[in-house]
Design an enzyme around this catalytic site. Structure first.
Site, PDB file in Angstrom:
ATOM      1  CD  GLU A  79      -6.312 -19.899 -14.649  1.00 43.53           C
ATOM      2  OE1 GLU A  79      -6.196 -20.135 -13.445  1.00 43.53           O
ATOM      3  OE2 GLU A  79      -7.269 -19.253 -15.120  1.00 43.53           O
ATOM      4  CG  ASP A 136      -6.295 -18.844  -8.564  1.00 41.78           C
ATOM      5  OD1 ASP A 136      -6.964 -18.016  -7.929  1.00 41.78           O
ATOM      6  OD2 ASP A 136      -6.222 -18.859  -9.808  1.00 41.78           O
ATOM      7  CG  ASP A 181      -5.096 -11.937 -15.016  1.00 50.86           C
ATOM      8  OD1 ASP A 181      -5.717 -12.725 -15.748  1.00 50.86           O
ATOM      9  OD2 ASP A 181      -4.531 -12.279 -13.960  1.00 50.86           O
ATOM     10  CG  ASP A 237      -1.530   1.855  -3.536  1.00 48.44           C
ATOM     11  OD1 ASP A 237      -0.292   1.719  -3.653  1.00 48.44           O
ATOM     12  OD2 ASP A 237      -2.059   2.501  -2.608  1.00 48.44           O
ATOM     13  CG  ASP A 291      -6.151   2.995   0.203  1.00 45.36           C
ATOM     14  OD1 ASP A 291      -5.226   2.139   0.301  1.00 45.36           O
ATOM     15  OD2 ASP A 291      -6.776   3.185  -0.851  1.00 45.36           O
ATOM     16  CG  ASN A 314      -3.328   5.317  -1.273  1.00 44.75           C
ATOM     17  OD1 ASN A 314      -3.374   4.260  -0.632  1.00 44.75           O
ATOM     18  ND2 ASN A 314      -4.273   5.689  -2.096  1.00 44.75           N
ATOM     19  CG  ASP A 354      -1.734   1.219   1.377  1.00 42.52           C
ATOM     20  OD1 ASP A 354      -1.876   1.950   0.377  1.00 42.52           O
ATOM     21  OD2 ASP A 354      -2.256   1.466   2.490  1.00 42.52           O
TER      22      ASP A 354
HETATM   23  C1  NOJ Z   1      -8.704 -17.973 -12.498  1.00 42.56           C
HETATM   24  C2  NOJ Z   1      -8.126 -16.915 -11.625  1.00 42.56           C
HETATM   25  O1  NOJ Z   1      -6.759 -17.136 -11.419  1.00 42.56           O
HETATM   26  C3  NOJ Z   1      -8.933 -16.903 -10.359  1.00 42.56           C
HETATM   27  O2  NOJ Z   1      -8.355 -16.130  -9.352  1.00 42.56           O
HETATM   28  C4  NOJ Z   1     -10.314 -16.452 -10.697  1.00 42.56           C
HETATM   29  O3  NOJ Z   1     -11.118 -16.502  -9.544  1.00 42.56           O
HETATM   30  C5  NOJ Z   1     -10.941 -17.329 -11.778  1.00 42.56           C
HETATM   31  N1  NOJ Z   1     -10.044 -17.619 -12.846  1.00 42.56           N
HETATM   32  C6  NOJ Z   1     -12.162 -16.667 -12.357  1.00 42.56           C
HETATM   33  O4  NOJ Z   1     -11.793 -15.530 -13.088  1.00 42.56           O
END
Ligand code: NOJ
Length: 551
Positions: A254, A328, A99, A30, A26, A24, A22
């Protein structure tokens, strides 16, 4: 496609923005915080950054529910802060990838809001189906996050598909207008100077004609129907032809459940590739069944089989993306390593994958060996998937057992803020952190590890530096040794200049290692190890070594 395949020489660092730093005050990570830490990332030897979503989003799935694709969320500093970070990264010779989340949008996205009201041209931007006369859902597929894959929309009077959270509506990629929107988004960021994309569950974007019921899968119905669907290759080829091929950029797809054979249909360099690399999930499954939630004892042989399979099957054809952690999955020290031997196993895990062939990614905090988070109350979890599993999935297990399952399997285990120092809030923020800080920050943090030559952090620096210097790591032959061992992972890399032998002990026990035939340790140079004193071929808990023979 990236000119000269520049991504093959890079080491990427993944930033999950909310919990990185972070800047700033909050309480939320960021881009000001990222800007402050660019030199730190560079100092690791990393020369690429993957940003998990930075776009405006209601935050139901921490940014993977996007409401505006061509902007940067104000909470992260907005577009000005992003451009400063992008320039700052480029000035330091680092690439930046974003992403791309286009399997679904947030239900707050303007497209969805118009689609539910049947305002053209948005009417068919999503996957809408009327209710069936018998009251049944349009098909029997499950959402990966919340119940069935269908939600009823009162405004439109129809169901829409959501393979993830209810507020993440699946786009209808069969509609050419949607594909044009995707291309606009890609061009927007590429024209700004972004160097590529990590493509979120991209292999889910083509659903089979007629959306038939899944008649085979007992659990998680649908995944084999919508993963690698009928038009996937065609759509990826279209994105490649119309956009990616015109830029010097990289693409990383992915894909849950992808096999090397499947991956090669898209990334075979000798056969019109439409993508550069895949994020495969197999190497995450050595202690679970299909998802982290179904936790099992760690099985090294399963992990090794997967590592070796990907190394061998892609060899000379496609390029591996290498990783052990991301946002994840729970932390690796707590899974394949040991918290008791946090330092040793943190280092060993680095060696287990950094000397393989491919492009490594390091997830924020991994470089200091951050561990899982163990909240005392399930209410403390934030993640939509975790909450659904705990609060909505019926089970006879006791609350204690169910909480333990979250400790082992929840994505939140790896989403606590990066531990920068032993100061208040782990130096992550001067405000109130948006999420819990792992209590062990006084023992595991960047500032202390900076001062310690033997820290996990400085070990990562050495390993990355070596990886970049050693010619055999990039292109040399890979061979696994001692496949039957359930304690050691041993592999070699060899090219015309040198031969490397890498050993990783995955056990808390001190154990004798059988050196593979043809490797004479007496004539080898020891390049890296995680213990000061070596005891012949007896390896201490989680010991790792990298040997070299120069030709
Ligand atoms: C894969 C992502 O890495 C994950 O974090 C996300 O919840 C799902 N796809 C849905 O977008």
């Amino acid at each position: 496609m990236a000119i000269n395949n520049w991504y093959k020489d890079k080491v990427f660092y993944q930033i999950w923005p909310r919990s990185f730093k972070d800047g700033n005050g909050d309480g939320m990570g960021d881009l000001y915080g990222v800007y402050e830490k660019l030199d730190y990332i560079k100092s690791l030897g990393c020369d690429g950054i993957w940003f998990s979503p930075l776009y405006p989003s209601p935050g139901i799935d921490c940014g993977y529910d996007i409401s505006d694709y061509m902007n940067i969320a104000e909470e992260f500093g907005g577009m000005d802060a992003f451009k400063k970070v992008l320039d700052g990264a480029h000035e330091r010779g680092m690439k930046v990838i974003m992403d791309l989340v286009v399997n679904h949008t947030s239900d707050q996205h303007e497209w969805f809001q118009k689609s539910r009201r049947r305002i053209e041209p948005y009417t068919d931007y999503y996957i809408w189906r009327p209710a069936k006369p018998n009251g049944k859902l349009p098909n029997n597929w499950d959402s990966l996050f919340e119940g069935k894959a269908w939600a009823w929309d009162e405004v439109r009077g129809e169901y829409y598909m959501h393979l993830f959270a209810i507020q993440q509506a699946d786009l209808n990629m069969d509609n050419p207008l949607v594909r044009e929107e995707v291309k606009k988004i890609l061009r927007f960021w590429l024209d700004m100077g972004v160097d590529g994309f990590r493509e979120d569950v991209i292999t889910f974007i083509s659903k089979p004609e007629g959306l038939p019921d899944d008649k085979l899968m007992p659990a998680s119905k649908g995944i084999f129907m919508f993963n690698h669907g009928p038009h996937l290759h065609e759509y990826l080829e279209e994105f490649h032809r119309d956009v990616f091929s015109k830029y010097d950029c990289m693409t990383l797809a992915e894909s849950p459940l992808v096999t090397p054979k499947k991956a090669l249909e898209y990334i075979d360099e000798n056969n019109n590739p439409v993508l550069d690399m895949f994020i495969q999930f197999e190497t995450q499954e050595a202690d679970s069944f299909m998802t982290d939630y179904y936790h099992m004892p760690f099985n090294l042989r399963k992990l090794k089989r997967s590592y070796t399979k990907w190394q061998e099957k892609l060899d000379g054809k496609g390029w591996n993306m290498l990783y052990i952690e991301n946002h994840d999955h729970p932390r690796m020290v707590s899974r394949y390593g040991s918290e008791r031997f946090q330092k040793e196993s943190g280092k060993m895990l680095a060696v287990s994958y950094l000397f393989q062939k491919g492009t490594p990614f390091i997830y924020q905090g991994q470089e200091i060996g951050m561990t899982n988070w163990y909240p005392s109350d399930p209410e403390m979890y934030e993640d939509v998937q975790t909450r659904w599993q705990y609060f909505n999935v019926a089970t006879k297990k006791s609350p204690e057992k169910r909480l333990k399952r979250l400790w082992d399997g929840s994505r939140d285990s790896a989403r606590t803020p990066v531990q920068w120092s032993a100061e208040e809030n782990a130096g992550f923020t001067t405000g109130t952190p948006w999420f819990y800080i792992n209590e062990n920050y006084k023992d595991i943090n960047v500032a202390d590890q900076e001062k310690d030559e033997n820290s996990v952090l400085n070990f990562y620096r050495r390993a990355i530096k070596l990886r970049k210097e050693l010619s055999s790591v990039k292109n040399g032959n890979y061979k696994e040794h001692g496949k039957m061992s359930s304690s050691f992972y041993t592999y070699s890399r060899e090219d015309d200049r040198e031969k490397l032998l890498i050993v990783c002990s995955f056990t808390e026990k001190t154990k004798k290692w059988s050196v593979p035939a043809g490797f004479d340790l007496a004539s080898a140079e020891l390049l890296l190890s995680n213990y000061d004193k070596l005891d012949g071929t007896t390896l201490k808990p989680y010991e790792t070594r990298v040997y070299r023979w120069t030709k």
